[in-house]
Design a protein around this motif. Structure first.
Motif, PDB file in Angstrom:
ATOM      1  N   TYR A 364       0.832  -1.262  -0.062  1.00  0.00           N
ATOM      2  CA  TYR A 364      -0.070   0.130   0.007  1.00  0.00           C
ATOM      3  C   TYR A 364       0.837   1.192  -0.074  1.00  0.00           C
ATOM      4  O   TYR A 364       1.713   1.416   0.856  1.00  0.00           O
ATOM      5  N   GLY A 365       0.591   2.149  -1.020  1.00  0.00           N
ATOM      6  CA  GLY A 365       1.555   3.360  -1.182  1.00  0.00           C
ATOM      7  C   GLY A 365       3.056   3.030  -1.419  1.00  0.00           C
ATOM      8  O   GLY A 365       3.661   4.226  -1.133  1.00  0.00           O
ATOM      9  N   CYS A 366       3.412   2.123  -1.975  1.00  0.00           N
ATOM     10  CA  CYS A 366       4.743   1.988  -2.457  1.00  0.00           C
ATOM     11  C   CYS A 366       4.653   2.542  -3.906  1.00  0.00           C
ATOM     12  O   CYS A 366       4.282   1.620  -4.991  1.00  0.00           O
ATOM     13  N   THR A 367       5.136   3.847  -4.100  1.00  0.00           N
ATOM     14  CA  THR A 367       4.857   4.523  -5.290  1.00  0.00           C
ATOM     15  C   THR A 367       5.837   4.121  -6.597  1.00  0.00           C
ATOM     16  O   THR A 367       5.661   4.665  -7.609  1.00  0.00           O
ATOM     17  N   LYS A 368       6.804   3.642  -6.154  1.00  0.00           N
ATOM     18  CA  LYS A 368       7.972   3.454  -7.087  1.00  0.00           C
ATOM     19  C   LYS A 368       8.232   2.125  -7.849  1.00  0.00           C
ATOM     20  O   LYS A 368       8.897   1.624  -8.531  1.00  0.00           O
TER      21      LYS A 368
END
Length: 400
Positions: A364-368
């Motif tokens: 969740y929320g690991c944008t890379k």
């Protein structure tokens, strides 16, 4: 010919009412005697638990529940005396009063007037009017209690814990979440540090101290010395504990789950202390500890490699930390690294290559991360749960 529903066979009524939720069952039970009997028909009670609205309930209902083998009761709303339940069900084993905001010391005092040896579980969560006075009653009359839930009972103080330590020697599970007045002194009582006044709750296996803001490392010292049977310890949101406190916990042989979520003063040094001890932890949560970084993963790989569940959400870890950890963590089943924004596809590839027993992962929320990294993760043979949540990708990279 029109047939009134009250004239149906009780079994048919019971079948119809079995599709209602608990609140509606309470309403139809107030219509007439036939509906009440059908609402509380044997086929409606699955197992041995009853959920009741204690408003205009007939006191004669409780012996009836007792006769049907009901031993566990949850009161959803309380507008009559609690003593009706206790008097009508002398062999009650579990009483859940969570969320009964109007329950007072006076009401509980009228209910507990003699010993109830059968009662093992009592839930008073969010009963905000309960004070130490009620704990005195509980300690006096519920000697066989094994589970006590006091989460959100914000009027409980160290005196209440002294009373618990004096009377509830068989207690195995205690929840003190958000009991804001509890301090190191109270934990000392539980741990038997004041044996001149109270023996302590030395059989405790599960202890929740979440959001008890007055606790310091001294509490952890008390716990490590007195509560040697403790298996699960929740210290999340306890801002007063620090790395030094981890030294006390590092040699608790029975401890297998430790929650340090949002403990702002826990850093890589604290992880080092835990890893250098004799712990055999199965679960560790250091999510939102913003002083935890890649060095912690190296320590975990060295001394806590037997972990089955590890939560690092929003910690300052990167692919380098993942690389230093994965080769030793052969037993890991659950890895939560949501909002660790420095993790890239390289980190996911390392996880996919080495953590082959992984059953659940939170990204969740690991944008890379991109489609490439996700494809590697989904190839894990045991994977059952994949949480993406706020995962951001371009339109061309989105994967269903």
């Amino acid at each position: 010919m029109e047939t009134h529903i009250s004239c149906l066979f009780p079994e048919i009524l019971a079948m119809i009412f079995s599709y209602l939720d608990v609140r509606d069952k309470g309403r139809v039970a107030q219509v007439c005697i036939a509906w009440k009997d059908a609402s509380y028909h044997k086929s409606v009670w699955r197992g041995v638990e009853a959920k009741l609205h204690l408003r205009r309930a007939n006191p004669s209902l409780f012996p009836s529940l007792q006769a049907r083998g009901i031993r566990r009761v949850q009161i959803l709303s309380l507008r009559r005396s609690l003593s009706y339940v206790i008097q009508g069900m002398p062999n009650i084993e579990s009483l859940n009063l969570s969320g009964c905001y109007n329950l007072t010391d006076n009401g509980l005092g009228h209910a507990f007037v003699q010993e109830i040896p059968s009662l093992r579980v009592l839930n008073l969560s969010l009963c905000k009017q309960i004070t130490d006075s009620s704990l005195g009653r509980i300690a006096q009359y519920l000697k066989n209690l094994e589970v006590l839930e006091l989460g959100g009972c914000s009027n409980i103080t160290n005196t209440g814990l002294l009373l618990i330590a004096w009377g509830l020697h068989r207690l195995k599970s205690l929840n003190l979440r958000s009991c804001r007045h509890v301090s190191d002194v109270g934990i000392g009582h539980l741990a038997g540090m004041t044996r001149s006044a109270a023996e302590g709750c030395l059989n405790l296996e599960y202890l929740t101290l979440q959001d008890c803001q007055k606790l310091t490392d001294l509490s952890l010292k008390h716990i490590s010395k007195g509560l040697t049977k403790l298996r699960v310890l929740n210290l999340s949101f306890c801002g007063g504990i620090s790395d030094a406190g981890m030294i006390h916990l590092s040699h608790m042989a029975s401890l297998w789950s430790l929650n340090l979520r949002s403990c702002d003063n826990i850093s890589d040094t604290g992880t080092m202390h835990l890893a250098m001890g004799t712990l055999r932890l199965s679960g560790l949560d250091v999510s939102f500890c913003d002083k935890i970084g890649d060095q912690s993963l190296a320590y975990i790989a060295q001394g806590l490699y037997q972990l089955k569940s590890l939560s690092l959400c929003s910690c300052h870890i990167s692919d380098d930390g993942i690389n230093r950890m994965v080769r030793q963590m052969h037993e890991l089943r659950t890895l939560n690294i949501g909002q660790c924004v420095r993790i890239t596809d390289k980190g996911l590839e390392l996880i996919a290559d080495h953590l082959t027993q992984l059953a659940g992962i939170d990204l969740y929320g690991c944008t890379k991360i991109t489609k490439r990294g996700l494809e590697r993760i989904t190839q894990l043979p045991c994977l059952k749960v994949l949480n993406l949540g706020l995962w951001q990708m371009t339109e061309s990279e989105k994967v269903r």
